[in-house]
Design a protein around this motif. Sequence first.
Motif, mmCIF file in Angstrom:
data_model
loop_
_atom_site.group_PDB
_atom_site.id
_atom_site.type_symbol
_atom_site.label_atom_id
_atom_site.label_comp_id
_atom_site.label_asym_id
_atom_site.label_seq_id
_atom_site.Cartn_x
_atom_site.Cartn_y
_atom_site.Cartn_z
ATOM 1 N N ALA A 58 0.911 -1.191 0.080
ATOM 2 C CA ALA A 58 -0.088 0.042 -0.124
ATOM 3 C C ALA A 58 0.979 1.172 -0.098
ATOM 4 O O ALA A 58 2.066 1.164 0.790
ATOM 5 C CB ALA A 58 -0.959 -0.011 1.106
ATOM 6 N N PRO A 59 0.496 2.230 -0.787
ATOM 7 C CA PRO A 59 1.143 3.451 -0.614
ATOM 8 C C PRO A 59 1.203 4.143 0.663
ATOM 9 O O PRO A 59 0.226 3.977 1.377
ATOM 10 C CB PRO A 59 0.515 4.420 -1.853
ATOM 11 C CG PRO A 59 -0.920 3.990 -1.957
ATOM 12 C CD PRO A 59 -0.763 2.513 -1.710
ATOM 13 N N VAL A 60 2.498 4.834 0.868
ATOM 14 C CA VAL A 60 2.571 5.480 2.295
ATOM 15 C C VAL A 60 2.047 6.863 2.359
ATOM 16 O O VAL A 60 2.291 7.600 1.121
ATOM 17 C CB VAL A 60 4.015 5.359 2.807
ATOM 18 C CG1 VAL A 60 4.257 6.177 3.988
ATOM 19 C CG2 VAL A 60 4.487 4.121 2.832
ATOM 20 N N LYS A 61 1.098 7.201 3.253
ATOM 21 C CA LYS A 61 0.606 8.760 3.021
ATOM 22 C C LYS A 61 1.664 9.534 3.404
ATOM 23 O O LYS A 61 2.566 9.151 4.175
ATOM 24 C CB LYS A 61 -0.464 8.645 3.982
ATOM 25 C CG LYS A 61 -1.761 7.808 3.940
ATOM 26 C CD LYS A 61 -3.086 8.412 3.151
ATOM 27 C CE LYS A 61 -4.284 7.487 3.101
ATOM 28 N NZ LYS A 61 -3.835 5.992 3.165
ATOM 29 N N ALA A 62 1.541 10.788 2.944
ATOM 30 C CA ALA A 62 2.503 11.635 3.169
ATOM 31 C C ALA A 62 2.613 12.182 4.414
ATOM 32 O O ALA A 62 3.590 12.539 5.077
ATOM 33 C CB ALA A 62 2.287 12.891 2.148
ATOM 34 N N ASP A 63 1.401 12.318 5.272
ATOM 35 C CA ASP A 63 1.626 12.784 6.683
ATOM 36 C C ASP A 63 2.071 11.682 7.559
ATOM 37 O O ASP A 63 2.092 11.889 8.789
ATOM 38 C CB ASP A 63 0.001 13.332 7.112
ATOM 39 C CG ASP A 63 -1.087 12.343 6.679
ATOM 40 O OD1 ASP A 63 -2.039 12.670 7.258
ATOM 41 O OD2 ASP A 63 -0.678 11.202 6.083
#
Length: 66
Positions: A58-63
């Motif tokens: 899963a892509p890592v969220k920026a925050d």
Amino acid sequence: ANFGNAFWFNFVPVTIGSILGAWCLVFPFWINNKDAWYIAQEKRKNYKPSPVGAVDFAPVKADEGA
């Protein structure tokens, strides 16, 4: 004509020299690499892949940070 010389002075030293020359390349690399090869075989024998789920990709969220 003395055709014996063509055999003894060409075929014999070239053949023996090729075999000895090839082993001059093979033998030092075999000496150098065999220990790591045995270690690699042990690692391959004992390898247990960890289970991978879809969440791992899963892509890592920026925050959230990495």
